[in-house]
Design a protein around this motif. Structure first.
Motif, short mmCIF file in Angstrom:
data_model
loop_
_atom_site.label_atom_id
_atom_site.label_comp_id
_atom_site.label_asym_id
_atom_site.label_seq_id
_atom_site.Cartn_x
_atom_site.Cartn_y
_atom_site.Cartn_z
N LEU A 262 -15.32 4.98 7.50
CA LEU A 262 -14.92 4.48 6.18
C LEU A 262 -13.44 4.72 5.97
CD1 LEU A 262 -17.92 5.87 4.07
CD2 LEU A 262 -17.66 3.60 5.06
N GLY A 263 -12.79 3.77 5.31
CA GLY A 263 -11.37 3.90 5.01
C GLY A 263 -11.06 3.40 3.61
N ALA A 264 -10.06 4.00 3.00
CA ALA A 264 -9.68 3.62 1.64
C ALA A 264 -8.97 2.28 1.65
CB ALA A 264 -8.79 4.69 1.03
N ASN A 265 -9.29 1.43 0.66
CA ASN A 265 -8.58 0.16 0.50
C ASN A 265 -7.15 0.41 0.03
OD1 ASN A 265 -10.64 -1.69 1.23
ND2 ASN A 265 -11.65 -1.35 -0.75
N SER A 266 -6.32 -0.56 0.27
CA SER A 266 -4.93 -0.45 -0.19
C SER A 266 -4.89 -0.40 -1.72
CB SER A 266 -4.11 -1.64 0.30
OG SER A 266 -4.10 -1.68 1.72
N PRO A 267 -4.07 0.50 -2.28
CA PRO A 267 -4.03 0.62 -3.75
C PRO A 267 -3.30 -0.54 -4.41
CG PRO A 267 -2.39 2.05 -2.74
CD PRO A 267 -3.18 1.43 -1.61
N ASN A 268 -3.61 -0.76 -5.66
CA ASN A 268 -2.90 -1.73 -6.49
C ASN A 268 -1.80 -1.01 -7.27
OD1 ASN A 268 -4.24 -3.95 -5.69
ND2 ASN A 268 -5.63 -4.05 -7.46
N SER A 269 -0.77 -1.72 -7.58
CA SER A 269 0.31 -1.16 -8.39
C SER A 269 0.10 -1.57 -9.84
CB SER A 269 1.68 -1.65 -7.92
OG SER A 269 1.93 -1.21 -6.60
N ALA A 270 0.02 -0.58 -10.70
CA ALA A 270 -0.10 -0.83 -12.15
C ALA A 270 1.01 -0.04 -12.84
CB ALA A 270 -1.47 -0.40 -12.66
N ARG B 194 3.94 2.05 -13.05
CA ARG B 194 4.47 2.99 -12.08
C ARG B 194 3.37 3.67 -11.27
NH1 ARG B 194 7.64 6.95 -15.71
NH2 ARG B 194 5.77 6.54 -16.97
N LEU B 195 2.14 3.28 -11.52
CA LEU B 195 1.01 3.97 -10.89
C LEU B 195 0.50 3.19 -9.68
CD1 LEU B 195 -1.03 4.94 -14.07
CD2 LEU B 195 0.58 6.36 -12.79
N LYS B 196 0.05 3.93 -8.69
CA LYS B 196 -0.66 3.36 -7.55
C LYS B 196 -2.14 3.66 -7.73
CE LYS B 196 2.78 1.85 -4.92
NZ LYS B 196 2.92 0.44 -4.50
N VAL B 197 -2.91 2.64 -8.03
CA VAL B 197 -4.32 2.83 -8.36
C VAL B 197 -5.17 2.47 -7.15
CG1 VAL B 197 -6.22 2.19 -9.89
CG2 VAL B 197 -3.87 2.34 -10.77
#
Length: 483
Positions: free
Chosen positions: A44-52, A54-57
């Motif tokens: 299992l691997g984490a999906n790429s985060p979204n930018s919201a 200044r946050l990386k979600v």
């Protein structure tokens, strides 16, 4: 509401990822008793985060790949030790059969027949004119010749069985190499999209293991996942999707139909053992058995022709005179003597023609019978001890002065030593293989307790993702109600 939709997407991805993980775990459990199966696990691997702002979600999880838990170093060692074990098992089995041919424990072997033959000459010396003693002597001689014939026939039959075994095993080698080449092609195609063909790799590994039992092997993996398979001597059998066949013509083995004998390069596994036995051990024992039979013919006939029959005749043969084979003059002057030895036409059915008498020619003269009987303990008889090596390419002999009984006892003792040595090697190889198999199972084998724990972890993760969907839905409904 995009944030809530993201939560739902994360939950959906988690559900799908853990469903795949559960499928693989179930696959492991189902194959717990499948020979050669290698335990698998979803990575299992984490999906790429979204930018919201200044946050990386983070955006949840994905199933990246399915890996096998395998140790190539252990597997290669297992294949090598399997090849050795099968070689020693095969040699032990055939040597045990040969040992049975030379078995003297039940009082029915060649040594017993020779003792009874010499005793019959002693009995005749005690009553050289007796018809019953002469008849008994010829009967014991017939038993002795049949024993030689039976032993020679058994060894020749074992040689033929070796040839048949080699032929069948070569066909099996060709079948395995063809299937490995086909699996190479399938694996390269299946993994061309960056996925893994683990079950196909297991099938190929099983074929590699079966091939190692027959000839041993060394294999290399290319960057596409295909194997190049060679014998330990470097003869290529498989290269990617291509394979090369072996064929047998008589005793010769050809590679890719090239008329050059490559049997000397097949030194491992069952085929290596059969070639060693067919071309070294069996011919050596046949040569020494022929030497014993030929020397017996020579020595007894030499004395018998000097003696006198009841009618005063001389120059009679006791055994049929053995002619040196013109085909193999450099191998063994007595080649084939064990299957040839028989009573001569001079004495067969004519007990009176047994030359027990000496120079006097009187019916009561036992001089020649005593001389022949004394051959049993005569330690000055010249016999050659043959040694055959390099798969029949090297012949050598040493001239020994010994008795017939001691010469034969030496043969019996040597085959016993060879059998015991092979058994010890087999047991040692088995212990090494058992240890390596335990190591392999600790890495690659399916442990049901571990799989149950993994199943529970997946179940909890799946339940949590399901709960996340429910919570996100409730939040969405609340927001919709506010409008």
């Amino acid at each position: 509401m995009s944030g809530i939709r993201n939560v739902i997407d994360i939950a959906k991805g988690a559900l799908f990822a853990h469903q795949k993980a559960m499928t693989v775990t179930g696959h492991n459990i189902a194959n717990v008793n499948t020979p050669g199966y290698t335990r698998q696990r979803v990575v299992l691997g984490a999906n790429s985060p979204n930018s919201a702002s200044r946050l990386k979600v983070g955006m949840g999880v994905r199933a990246e790949t399915v890996v096998q838990y395998t140790d190539q170093f252990i597997n290669r060692n297992i294949h090598q030790k399997t090849s050795l074990l099968k070689e020693f098992e095969t040699k032990t089995s055939i040597l045990s059969q040969m040992e049975a041919v030379f078995n003297e424990t039940e009082g029915q072997g060649l040594l017993q027949a020779m003792n009874e033959f010499w005793n019959a000459w002693q009995d005749l010396a005690g009553n050289p004119g007796g018809a019953s003693e002469r008849t008994a002597l010829l009967a014991k001689a017939e038993v002795l010749t049949r024993r030689f014939h039976t032993m020679s026939e058994s060894l020749h039959l074992t040689q033929k069985e070796m040839n048949t075994n080699i032929k069948l095993s070569i066909e099996e080698v060709n079948r395995l190499t063809k299937q490995i080449a086909q699996l190479n092609e399938k694996i390269v195609y299946a993994e061309s999209n960056q996925s893994t063909a683990n079950d196909l790799r297991d099938q190929r590994a099983n074929h590699i293991a079966a091939l190692s039992e027959l000839v041993g092997n060394v294999y290399l993996t290319d960057q596409h996942g295909a194997l190049t398979v060679m014998t330990p001597d470097g003869m290529i059998l498989v290269d990617g999707k291509y394979h090369w066949q072996l064929s047998q013509q008589g005793k010769a083995i050809y590679w890719n139909d090239i008329p050059s004998d490559v049997s000397g390069r097949l030194k491992n596994g069952k085929i290596g053992a059969w070639l060693d036995l067919r071309d070294e051990a069996l011919p050596e024992y046949l040569a020494n058995l022929d030497e014993l039979a030929g020397a017996l013919i020579r020595e007894i006939n030499g004395l018998h022709r000097l003696g006198y029959t009841l009618s005063g005749e001389t120059g009679k043969y006791f055994f049929e005179d053995f002619k040196v084979s013109p085909e193999t003059p450099n191998l063994n002057d007595f080649t084939g003597a064990a299957s040839y030895i028989r009573l001569s036409s001079d004495v067969r059915g004519s007990p009176a023609n047994v030359a027990a008498g000496g120079l006097s020619g009187n019916p009561g003269d036992n001089e020649n019978a005593l001389r022949i009987a004394s051959l049993q303990t005569d330690g000055s008889i010249s016999l050659r001890k043959w040694t055959i090596g390099q798969r029949g390419a090297a012949f050598s002999s040493t001239l020994q002065t010994t008795t017939f009984d001691d010469y034969y006892s030496m043969m019996v003792g040597e085959i016993g030593i060879l059998t015991d040595e092979s058994i010890e090697n087999q047991q040692f190889s088995q212990s090494l293989l058992d240890h390596l198999s335990e190591l392999r199972d600790s890495v690659s084998g399916v442990n049901l307790d571990e799989e149950m724990i993994e199943l529970m972890k997946i179940q909890r993760a799946h339940e949590a993702a399901s709960r996340l969907v429910t919570v996100a839905d409730e939040m969405l409904q609340t927001l919709l109600a506010m409008r």
